[in-house]
Each structure stands twice: as structure tokens, then as C-alpha cells.
Motif scaffolding. Structure first.
Motif, short mmCIF file in Angstrom:
data_model
loop_
_atom_site.label_atom_id
_atom_site.label_comp_id
_atom_site.label_asym_id
_atom_site.label_seq_id
_atom_site.Cartn_x
_atom_site.Cartn_y
_atom_site.Cartn_z
N GLU A 216 0.84 -1.19 0.00
CA GLU A 216 0.00 0.00 0.00
C GLU A 216 0.88 1.25 0.00
OE1 GLU A 216 -3.21 -0.43 -0.13
OE2 GLU A 216 -3.86 -2.12 1.09
N TYR A 217 1.93 1.21 0.82
CA TYR A 217 2.79 2.39 0.89
C TYR A 217 3.60 2.57 -0.40
CZ TYR A 217 1.57 3.69 5.58
OH TYR A 217 0.87 4.14 6.67
N GLN A 218 4.01 1.46 -1.00
CA GLN A 218 4.71 1.57 -2.28
C GLN A 218 3.80 2.19 -3.33
OE1 GLN A 218 6.76 -1.98 -3.61
NE2 GLN A 218 7.57 -2.35 -1.56
N ASP A 219 2.55 1.79 -3.24
CA ASP A 219 1.57 2.31 -4.17
C ASP A 219 1.37 3.82 -3.97
OD1 ASP A 219 -0.14 1.84 -6.24
OD2 ASP A 219 -1.89 1.59 -4.94
N LEU A 220 1.29 4.22 -2.68
CA LEU A 220 1.15 5.64 -2.37
C LEU A 220 2.35 6.43 -2.87
CD1 LEU A 220 -0.25 5.66 1.29
CD2 LEU A 220 -1.46 6.31 -0.79
N TRP A 221 3.53 5.89 -2.65
CA TRP A 221 4.77 6.55 -3.08
C TRP A 221 4.79 6.69 -4.60
CZ3 TRP A 221 8.48 9.71 -2.35
CH2 TRP A 221 9.72 9.60 -2.98
N ASN A 223 2.25 6.80 -6.56
CA ASN A 223 1.27 7.82 -6.90
C ASN A 223 1.77 9.23 -6.64
OD1 ASN A 223 -1.81 7.52 -7.51
ND2 ASN A 223 -1.06 5.60 -6.67
N TYR A 224 2.43 9.37 -5.51
CA TYR A 224 2.99 10.67 -5.16
C TYR A 224 3.99 11.11 -6.22
CZ TYR A 224 5.72 14.31 -2.95
OH TYR A 224 6.36 15.48 -2.71
N PHE A 225 4.84 10.16 -6.61
CA PHE A 225 5.87 10.44 -7.61
C PHE A 225 5.23 10.96 -8.90
CE2 PHE A 225 8.54 8.80 -11.12
CZ PHE A 225 9.70 9.50 -10.85
N SER A 227 2.08 12.35 -9.22
CA SER A 227 1.29 13.57 -9.14
C SER A 227 2.14 14.79 -8.81
CB SER A 227 0.12 13.44 -8.16
OG SER A 227 0.53 12.85 -6.98
N THR A 228 3.40 14.58 -8.48
CA THR A 228 4.23 15.74 -8.19
C THR A 228 4.99 16.20 -9.43
OG1 THR A 228 5.73 16.63 -6.53
CG2 THR A 228 6.29 14.49 -7.40
N SER A 252 10.97 1.65 -6.15
CA SER A 252 9.54 1.36 -6.18
C SER A 252 8.77 2.36 -7.05
CB SER A 252 8.97 1.30 -4.78
OG SER A 252 9.64 2.15 -3.91
N GLU A 253 9.25 3.62 -7.11
CA GLU A 253 8.51 4.59 -7.92
C GLU A 253 8.67 4.33 -9.42
OE1 GLU A 253 11.08 5.31 -6.03
OE2 GLU A 253 12.42 6.79 -6.94
N LYS A 254 9.65 3.48 -9.77
CA LYS A 254 9.88 3.18 -11.18
C LYS A 254 9.22 1.86 -11.61
CE LYS A 254 11.88 6.46 -13.16
NZ LYS A 254 11.12 7.01 -14.29
N PHE B 3 -6.75 3.11 2.57
CA PHE B 3 -5.70 3.52 1.65
C PHE B 3 -6.24 4.18 0.40
CE2 PHE B 3 -2.82 0.89 4.14
CZ PHE B 3 -1.69 1.67 4.11
N LEU B 10 -3.91 12.19 -1.41
CA LEU B 10 -2.50 12.44 -1.72
C LEU B 10 -2.36 12.94 -3.15
CD1 LEU B 10 0.44 12.27 -0.78
CD2 LEU B 10 0.50 9.91 -1.54
N ASN B 11 -3.11 12.34 -4.06
CA ASN B 11 -3.04 12.78 -5.45
C ASN B 11 -3.44 14.25 -5.60
OD1 ASN B 11 -2.21 10.27 -6.09
ND2 ASN B 11 -4.08 9.63 -7.12
N ASP B 15 -0.52 17.14 -5.96
CA ASP B 15 -0.64 17.82 -7.25
C ASP B 15 -0.67 19.33 -7.06
OD1 ASP B 15 -1.32 17.22 -10.20
OD2 ASP B 15 -2.70 18.81 -9.62
N LYS B 18 2.83 20.99 -5.89
CA LYS B 18 4.04 20.81 -6.70
C LYS B 18 4.61 22.10 -7.27
CE LYS B 18 1.50 19.66 -10.87
NZ LYS B 18 0.95 18.56 -11.67
N PHE B 99 6.79 7.01 4.91
CA PHE B 99 7.67 7.30 3.77
C PHE B 99 9.12 7.42 4.26
CE2 PHE B 99 4.86 9.23 0.16
CZ PHE B 99 4.12 8.07 0.15
N TYR B 104 12.22 6.98 1.49
CA TYR B 104 11.75 7.67 0.29
C TYR B 104 12.07 9.17 0.36
CZ TYR B 104 8.51 3.65 -0.36
OH TYR B 104 7.96 2.41 -0.51
#
Lengths: 257, 420
Positions: A216-221, A223-225, A227-228, A252-254, B3, B10-11, B15, B18, B99, B104
Motif C-alpha cells: 500500500e505504501y509503495q503504491d502511495l509513493w 502515486n505521489y511520484f 502527481s508531483t 519502487s517509484e519506477k 488507503f 494524496l493525489n 498535485d 508541486k 515514507f 523515500y
């Protein structure tokens, strides 16, 4: 005149420094210093096996350090580059260091000095990158686990950083290429060799050794990657320059999700 | 915790955050104590880079994108019809910690749209930082965005938990601000800055006497300006930046090429190109001022109010001041070496050390890593006559451009491409 000798050591940095000690003490003329696993005897030179002696290696370390702090750091870093012929290059460097009174490591117009400082810099850069690109995954037995595959042997250089930063969690960083890892057990960092057929790669397939929340956290990361990112400013060349492709498989973000 | 819901928030909230360019996570001195989590000593680390090439070192999010203000340049302005969301305090804390534990990020960059009032919003930002520090024993980096108009008491409290504080000045001139952010006053931005600056000075003075003085914003404060949204010149921008560096002891001023996010007659239309090259030139100028000993008036003034697009600001300055050259690599003062185009501070350091041992030649400089294609017109080396003394500035510029492949060159080349 003495015949030029080849010294064979066990591949460790202490082993190497012991060889340097021997060479200085016995005033040997050195043809080469080689790791035992890939030693080749020269046609006209004697080979001698060096047994690692921590007291002797410590004396060399201290001797160089007393001369100059940056020099010992450069030597250690450059040694970890595992570049072919690094032993002889560093031996010449150490000889220069002890034959001169000036501050040698700053003489960038000398080819050997420049080469050693460039190698040290490359290793330093990868050390820094590994501090950035380690991605821990939480296992069910509460260990934060990461795989890395650096070009240079930087594990010994990064343990202090991770120990200082993650003092309250158990973690293990494993070098896939060199088949050893560093493990922090909440008290000390230990070198460990693991015989793992099933390396828990940061690949897309999920492994049941990790907690459910982990993905779940990898997925969030991930996603964050995404949307930023600012789409109207995309610069993929710059992106791959900063995050070289050879590291992607452990990031994980790749991951393609 | 769901989640799916967190992911959606989070999205939305990453967003919207940024457009803040600050990504620094260095310069703080909060080390890990009592076997806690995290450490922010010395150097920051960029953990990854987005596809637009910007560094990701902090979890950069808004606490909410609800906002009572209507600033034309801002994506979260109240008149914009977008999805809104808000993190609970605990959610922001959990995300940061999880994170961070996975390596991260270096820490949290927390900003927010303004809901209810500046003080109400500021209190909630502080609550997140406080919880991280006191309950989670977190020593990673925290950058809090100060809300324009927040009270002095809150600015003081924020500095106790954050490593860095910042208020974005956004529009470099007061007249521009009136035009684009009619709800905000210039003092709303500068008052919290002044408070933070004074608290930092006070902290430094007290620390000398009482060692246990609680640390206050150890990484200082920064600000950001939007570039190319209103018609200001590079001179306006850099003079304004210099003002903030001097008057408010800014650690950094960031420049952000305006990304059109709104259909508004006061602003460049949606789809217009982001002025990335101009932004790049401004950063180069900023570096020259902070690290190379240049005075802003040398680079930008009434006769030269805008930076050149085709060459970097140092080269541009050198071409306008050919009388200062050539500089002798083997004897010149470090200050002058730093003024040679193509020589960075690293090269200057190496040259100064290496020339103690022997006279340096072009070959040595090449190995050290000097960009000779630019530098060679401005210096003399051992055993090499200065052969370019008769060239005019325009000729030198032509020669340099001919032999360089700048990353933006294609965008500004007059040569049409045959197969497009």
C-alpha cells in the motif's frame, strides 16, 4: 638489485594495507599487488602471499592518516572502486605521499594524484546515490529490507549514515552483486552473508515475506511520484541523468504498476 | 485507515503543492537523539527526481486545497473549479513517518490553502510538526510554509518545530501583487518574514550564553517568486531578490517559471510555454551573487535590464567587460579566477592548489575539468600566448556559440529544421 615481486592478498582493505606494510618494511620492489582470486604470476617476478595482519594494517592506516586525513579517505574510497590495477596505483600514490613533505593530495597536476582523487570522487558519488536510492520494504518479521546493486563496493561506507538515521528500526541492506549485506539489530551494524536463492527483489511480483501494508505504501509513493510531476515541464534527459537507468529495477517509484 | 481515500487525497494535495519549487533539505543541525527516528545533519539527499527533472527530497503536500483567497496565479484559488480535499493531522503524520522509514524522503514540506483564517490554518500546520517531533520522536527535516497574515505568536511557535520556514512573495513587485492577488497586502508577506528573521537572530545571540536555548528554524527561511506572469524585467526580479537576501537574511530565493494554470486575461494563456530558460538564467545569476562575489549591479542595470538568453550571465558580463581580461591562471587572485567564463568554484579551488606545484598549462586545465571552449578566450596559461587579443566581443561570442551545444540551443536557433 631485488627482483620485482608480486604480492597476493585476500582482497580486503586490511589485507591490502598489510601488503603495503610488507613492501615498505622489506624495501621490496613491487611489480604488482593482486587479489588471490584473480592472481596471475608474472614471468619474471616472484609471487608472495600476504596474510592479513590487522596490527600492521592499522599502522599503515595511522601513518597515512597522520600525513593527511583527506589522503587516507581518498585511498580507502578509491580502493572500494575495485578498478583493475587499483592496488598498484594506490601503492604509487602512497610512495609519493611518504617521499614528499608537501601536501600531495592537492597537487592535481600530478597524474596519479588526479586519478586517485577522481576515483575517490566517483565512489563518493555512488555512496551518496545509495544513501538516496535504498528503498526499504517492511518484512513480516519487522525488518526493513533493501536490495542494492552498486557499481562500486560502497556498503562499508553507507552503514554509518543508515545507523544514524534509522536508530529505532531493524534494517538490512543487501548487495546483490557482491552477495553480502549489512544488518542493524537496534544496537550494532554487522556484516552478514546470506544464502538467499529467493532475493526479495523490488520487482512487481509481490512476495509474502512482506507486510500487506508494505505494498500500500509503495503504491502511495508511486502515486505521489506521478502527481508531483509537472507535465508541461517534462525533461526526460535530465531525469535519467539524475536517476540512471541501472538503478531503476530497485526503485519502487519506477515500477510499472 | 482507508488507503483508497488516502491515495485520492494524496493525489489531489501533492498535485496542488508541486508548484512550490523549494526542495532543499540541507543546512539543518538537528541530529538523532535518544535512538529516535531520523537525522538532519549537514547535507540533504535527493531521493528521486520527477520526470521534469526536479529533485524529490521531501514529501511536499498541502494540508488542504480549500482556500478563501482568489489569487490569479494559484491553482487552489477559490474561483477555480477543482476537487477539494484535506488531510487530517494524523494522516499527514503517518504518511511522513512511513515514507521516511522506507527511505523515500528526507522529511516533510507542508503548505496549505487558507481555510477559515490565516491563524486557524497556521495552527494546524504547527500541530502536524509538533506531533512529529514530540510524539514520533522524529528528527527528519520539516519545512513549514508560513501563511501570509499569520500572527507573530504562531510564527514563533512554528520555528520551534520546523527546520525551515518560508513565505512565498510570489509576485516580485508590489504593483504586480495588487493586480494578481487583490485580497493580499504586501505586509502580509513581509511581517511574518521579519518576525522569523528577528527570532533567528535572537536565538543565535541567546545560544551563545545559554546552551539549552531551544533551537529555532535552524535552516533559516526562504521565499519564492513567480517568473513571467507579470511584465517585470530580470533586473526587477534580481534587485528584489537581493533585497530579500539582505533585509531578511534569506537562505534561498527560488524562481519559478510561471506554469499557466488559469484562464485569466491578466496572465499568459493556458498552453503558453513555461519560461524555463529564463528561470535557468536567473538561477545562474543568483549563484554568481551568492558564491562568485558579483554585485547585482554589475550584471543587471539600466543599460542591461534583462539577461541574455543565448549565453550565460557570467559570459555575458565578461563580453561586456573585455578590458578585465585576459586573466593569468598562474598568478591571478581567486576572486578574478572565479570571473573567467567556464570556470566553476571547484575548478578555481583545484587551480589554486595545483599551481603551487608547477605552472599550469592548457592540458592541466583540461584534465581538471575546465570548460576550455569558453575559458580560453579569457585567460593566459604557461607557455601559451594570449592569441585572442584582437577579437571583438561579438566575434568571441560567435566562436563560442558555434562550438557549444547548450541544452536549450535548439529552442532558440534561427535555423529551421528540414524535416519537421
Amino acid at each position: 638489485m631485488n627482483e620485482a615481486k608480486i604480492l597476493i592478498y585476500d582482497g580486503s582493505f586490511n589485507g591490502y594495507l598489510t601488503a603495503v606494510f610488507q613492501a615498505f618494511e622489506q624495501k621490496l620492489s613491487i611489480a604488482d599487488i593482486q587479489k588471490e582470486e584473480n592472481a596471475q604470476s608474472g614471468l619474471f617476478s616472484d609471487a608472495e602471499i600476504i596474510y592479513t595482519d590487522v596490527i600492521k594494517s592499522k599502522r599503515v592506516w595511522n601513518g597515512i592518516q597522520k600525513k593527511n586525513n583527506t589522503a587516507i579517505k581518498n585511498i580507502y574510497f578509491a580502493f572500494l572502486s575495485e578498478t583493475k590495477g587499483i592496488e598498484l596505483l594506490l601503492y604509487r600514490y602512497i610512495q609519493k605521499l611518504f617521499s614528499k613533505t608537501e601536501v600531495l593530495h592537492l597537487n592535481f597536476s600530478d597524474d596519479i594524484v588526479l586519478k586517485v582523487s577522481q576515483l575517490a570522487k566517483s565512489v563518493g558519488r555512488e555512496k551518496h546515490r545509495m544513501e538516496a536510492f535504498v528503498r526499504f520494504q517492511l518484512t513480516k518479521d519487522d525488518i526493513y529490507f533493501a536490495n542494492i546493486e552498486p557499481d562500486f563496493n560502497v556498503l562499508p561506507l553507507i552503514s554509518k549514515h543508515f545507523k544514524g538515521r534509522y536508530a529505532d528500526q531493524q534494517w538490512l541492506i543487501y548487495d546483490v552483486k557482491r552477495k553480502y549485506g549489512i544488518f542493524y539489530n537496534l544496537k550494532t551494524v554487522e556484516f552478514i552473508t546470506l544464502d538467499m536463492d529467493d532475493i526479495h527483489c523490488n520487482k512487481t511480483q509481490k512476495s509474502n515475506v512482506f507486510t500487506d501494508g508494505e505494498y500500500e505504501y509503495q503504491d502511495l509513493w508511486n502515486n505521489y511520484f506521478k502527481s508531483t510531476n509537472i507535465a508541461s515541464r517534462v525533461n526526460l534527459k535530465l531525469h535519467t541523468q539524475h536517476v540512471p537507468k541501472r538503478y531503476w529495477k530497485y526503485l519502487s517509484e519506477k515500477k510499472a504498476v | 485507515m482507508s488507503f483508497e481515500r488516502i491515495k485520492e487525497k494524496l493525489n489531489i494535495l501533492a498535485d496542488a503543492a508541486k508548484y512550490d519549487v523549494s526542495c532543499s533539505s540541507s543546512g539543518s543541525n538537528r541530529s538523532n537523539k535518544n535512538k529516535g527516528l531520523g537525522d538532519s545533519t549537514g547535507m540533504g539527499i535527493c531521493h528521486t527526481y520527477t520526470e521534469d527533472g526536479r529533485c524529490v527530497s521531501l514529501l511536499k503536500i498541502l494540508l488542504t486545497n480549500h482556500c478563501i483567497f482568489d489569487c490569479a496565479y494559484c491553482v487552489t484559488r477559490k474561483s477555480n473549479d477543482i476537487k477539494r480535499a484535506a488531510f487530517k493531522i494524523q494522516e499527514a503524520v503517518d504518511l511522513t513517518i512511513n515514507f521516511y522509514r522506507r527511505n523515500y524522503i528526507e522529511g516533510l514540506f507542508l503548505s496549505s490553502g487558507i481555510f477559515k483564517s490565516p491563524d486557524y490554518t497556521m495552527e494546524r500546520l504547527i500541530a502536524v510538526a509538533k506531533k512529529l517531533r514530540l510524539e514520533e520522536n522524529f528528527n527528519g527535516y520539516i519545512h513549514l510554509k508560513s501563511i501570509p497574515g499569520a500572527s507573530d505568536e504562531l510564527m514563533y511557535e512554528a520555528g520551534l518545530y520546523a527546520d525551515r520556514l518560508s513565505v512565498n512573495i510570489e509576485v516580485p513587485t508590489i504593483s504586480g501583487l495588487k493586480l494578481l492577488a487583490p485580497d493580499k497586502k504586501h505586509e502580509d508577506f513581509t511581517k511574518p518574514m521579519l518576525k522569523v528573521k528577528n527570532e533567528i537572530l535572537l536565538y543565535k545571540a541567546e545560544k551563545k550564553i545559554i546552551k539549552s536555548t531551544p533551537i529555532y528554524a535552524p535552516a533559516g527561511q526562504s521565499t519564492q517568486m513567480i517568473i513571467g506572469a507579470t511584465g517585470e524585467s530580470d533586473k526587477d526580479i534580481m534587485y528584489s531578490a537581493t533585497h530579500y537576501y539582505k533585509k531578511y537574511n534569506m537562505k534561498r530565493v527560488y524562481y519559478s517559471g510561471y506554469v499557466p494554470v488559469a484562464e485569466d486575461s491578466r496572465l499568459p494563456a493556458i498552453g503558453s510555454q513555461v519560461p524555463m530558460l529564463r528561470e535557468n538564467r536567473l538561477y545562474q545569476t543568483d549563484w554568481l551573487l551568492r558564491f562568485y562575489g558579483f554585485n547585482v549591479k554589475e550584471i543587471l542595470n539600466d543599460t542591461h535590464p534583462n539577461l541574455d538568453i543565448d549565453v550565460d550571465p557570467k559570459l555575458s558580463w565578461a563580453l561586456r567587460n573585455l578590458a578585465e581580461f585576459p586573466i593569468d591562471i598562474n598568478t591571478a587572485e581567486p576572486r578574478m579566477l572565479a570571473r573567467i567564463p567556464g570556470l566553476g568554484m571547484n575548478s578555481v579551488y583545484k587551480i589554486i592548489n595545483a599551481r603551487k606545484y608547477r605552472k599550469l598549462s592548457f592540458d592541466h586545465l583540461k584534465k581538471i575539468g575546465v570548460a576550455l571552449n569558453r575559458a580560453k578566450y579569457f585567460m593566459i596559461c604557461n607557455g601559451n600566448d594570449f592569441t585572442h587579443k584582437d577579437l571583438q566581443a561579438i566575434q568571441i561570442k560567435g566562436l563560442i556559440l558555434q562550438n557549444s551545444q547548450g541544452k536549450f540551443r535548439a529552442n532558440y536557433s534561427a535555423q529551421l529544421s528540414l524535416f519537421n
